[in-house]
Design an enzyme around this catalytic site. Structure first.
Site, short mmCIF file in Angstrom:
data_model
loop_
_atom_site.label_atom_id
_atom_site.label_comp_id
_atom_site.label_asym_id
_atom_site.label_seq_id
_atom_site.Cartn_x
_atom_site.Cartn_y
_atom_site.Cartn_z
N CYS A 122 0.81 -1.23 0.00
CA CYS A 122 0.00 0.00 0.00
C CYS A 122 0.84 1.27 0.00
O CYS A 122 0.33 2.35 -0.30
CB CYS A 122 -0.95 0.00 1.19
SG CYS A 122 -2.06 -1.44 1.24
N HIS A 254 -3.12 7.25 2.04
CA HIS A 254 -3.55 5.94 1.56
C HIS A 254 -4.95 5.67 2.10
O HIS A 254 -5.23 5.84 3.28
CB HIS A 254 -2.58 4.86 2.04
CG HIS A 254 -3.09 3.47 1.90
ND1 HIS A 254 -3.65 3.00 0.73
CD2 HIS A 254 -3.15 2.44 2.78
CE1 HIS A 254 -4.04 1.74 0.90
NE2 HIS A 254 -3.74 1.38 2.13
N ASN A 284 -10.17 -0.11 -0.14
CA ASN A 284 -8.71 -0.04 -0.10
C ASN A 284 -8.17 -0.64 -1.39
O ASN A 284 -8.23 -1.84 -1.59
CB ASN A 284 -8.20 -0.81 1.12
CG ASN A 284 -6.69 -0.77 1.27
OD1 ASN A 284 -5.96 -0.38 0.35
ND2 ASN A 284 -6.21 -1.17 2.44
#
EC number: 2.3.1.180
Length: 327
Positions: A122, A254, A284
């Site tokens: 990520c 993020h 996500n």
């Protein structure tokens, strides 16, 4: 003359299939797994996500996002002399050929510029953007295509309600170019392999695949570590640029969990109105989440020329980093 790198184009792409929490809950209920829209929203802030079609790979999503970024930048594919793709879900097992090489071929780029993948989960886009900035500042490249692209739906265990409801697929891209005008103001990258087990895909390759080829996450451990390191790395980037948080126009973190994002903004002293949020509609999307959110905010007019943006993320490894940029 001091050489800088500057973002001159952004682009993003989401697969056509949009899955709401209720639709996902209904699918899981058919397997005897209980969840609900309220449960998912309360723990993550996510209301929907997109899943790629069976014939779509990370490179396909990346190409669509890249074309939009190139169009905004006013460049042709062969103007790009380096492609960096951040992805945990590459097109090919073993990551070769690299997804970056596949993207290069699909865009029709024939100038023999470099193409490479970066793996920091990520945090991948932050790592890729930092790498591109260094190459441009060193005079090695002029126009770099930096991409985050994921098809995380392929590595989700749909028997585990604590993880399968959190992730989605998508891609985001930026064109970074050499400039006499400051663009990327400061970057900071970190990793701590001691925490690699809290967010991972516990399969190994020693001649044959062994273990579970699905994402595993210790949610509480990731939450605790993420909140701690995100504040620190943001301040580190600000200190490098001799700036303070009140000079940041937009925080683009993020998009993992709304509670983590909100906590980080508050610790930085930034009002939530200055934080770009797309996790509610995208889920996500790992390395794709920051460039996706950036492109959304650029195209809806929130992020404007001359504004300062803070991009930061955490990922498996355990990795984290931040990029402070003037758009």
């Amino acid at each position: 003359m001091t050489l800088y790198s500057k973002i001159i184009g952004t682009g993003s792409y989401l697969p056509e299939k949009r899955v709401t929490n209720q639709e996902l809950a209904d699918q899981l209920a058919a397997k005897g797994i209980e969840t609900s829209d309220e449960w998912i929203v309360s723990r993550s802030g996510i209301a929907a996500r997109h899943f790629a079609a069976p014939d779509q790979n990370s490179s396909d999503l990346a190409v669509n996002a890249s074309k939009k970024a190139l169009e905004m930048a006013g460049l042709q594919p062969n103007d790009i002399d380096l492609i960096i793709v951040a992805s945990s879900t590459p097109d090919f097992f073993g990551s070769f050929p690299s997804t970056a090489c596949v993207v290069q071929q699909k865009l029709g780029i024939t100038n023999h510029g470099g193409a490479v993948d970066v793996q920091a989960v990520c945090s991948g886009f932050v790592y890729a953007l930092t790498t591109a900035d260094a190459f441009i500042r060193a005079g090695m490249n002029k126009n770099v295509l930096v991409i985050g692209a994921e098809v995380f739906s392929r590595i989700l265990d749909f028997n585990d309600r604590t993880t399968c409801v959190l992730f989605g697929d998508g891609a985001g891209a930026v064109v970074l170019t050499a400039s006499e005008e400051p663009g990327i103001l400061a970057t900071a990258l970190h990793a701590d392999g001691r925490h690699g087990n809290i967010l991972c895909m516990p399969s190994s390759f020693g001649g044959a695949i062994a273990g579970e080829a699905y994402l595993y996450m210790d949610g509480p451990a990731v939450f605790k570590l993420a909140v701690s390191v995100l504040e620190k790395v943001a301040h580190e980037a600000l200190e490098k640029a001799d700036m303070t948080s009140d000079q940041v126009d937009w925080l683009i973190p993020h998009q993992a969990n709304l509670r983590i994002m909100s906590s980080t903004a508050k610790k930085l002293g930034l009002p939530l109105e200055k934080m770009v949020v797309t996790v509610d509609q995208h889920g996500n999307t790992s390395a794709a989440s920051i460039p996706l959110a950036l492109d959304v905010a650029v195209r809806d007019g929130r992020v404007k020329k001359g504004q300062t943006i803070m991009m930061e993320g955490v990922g498996g490894g355990f990795t984290w980093g931040a990029v402070l940029a003037r758009f």
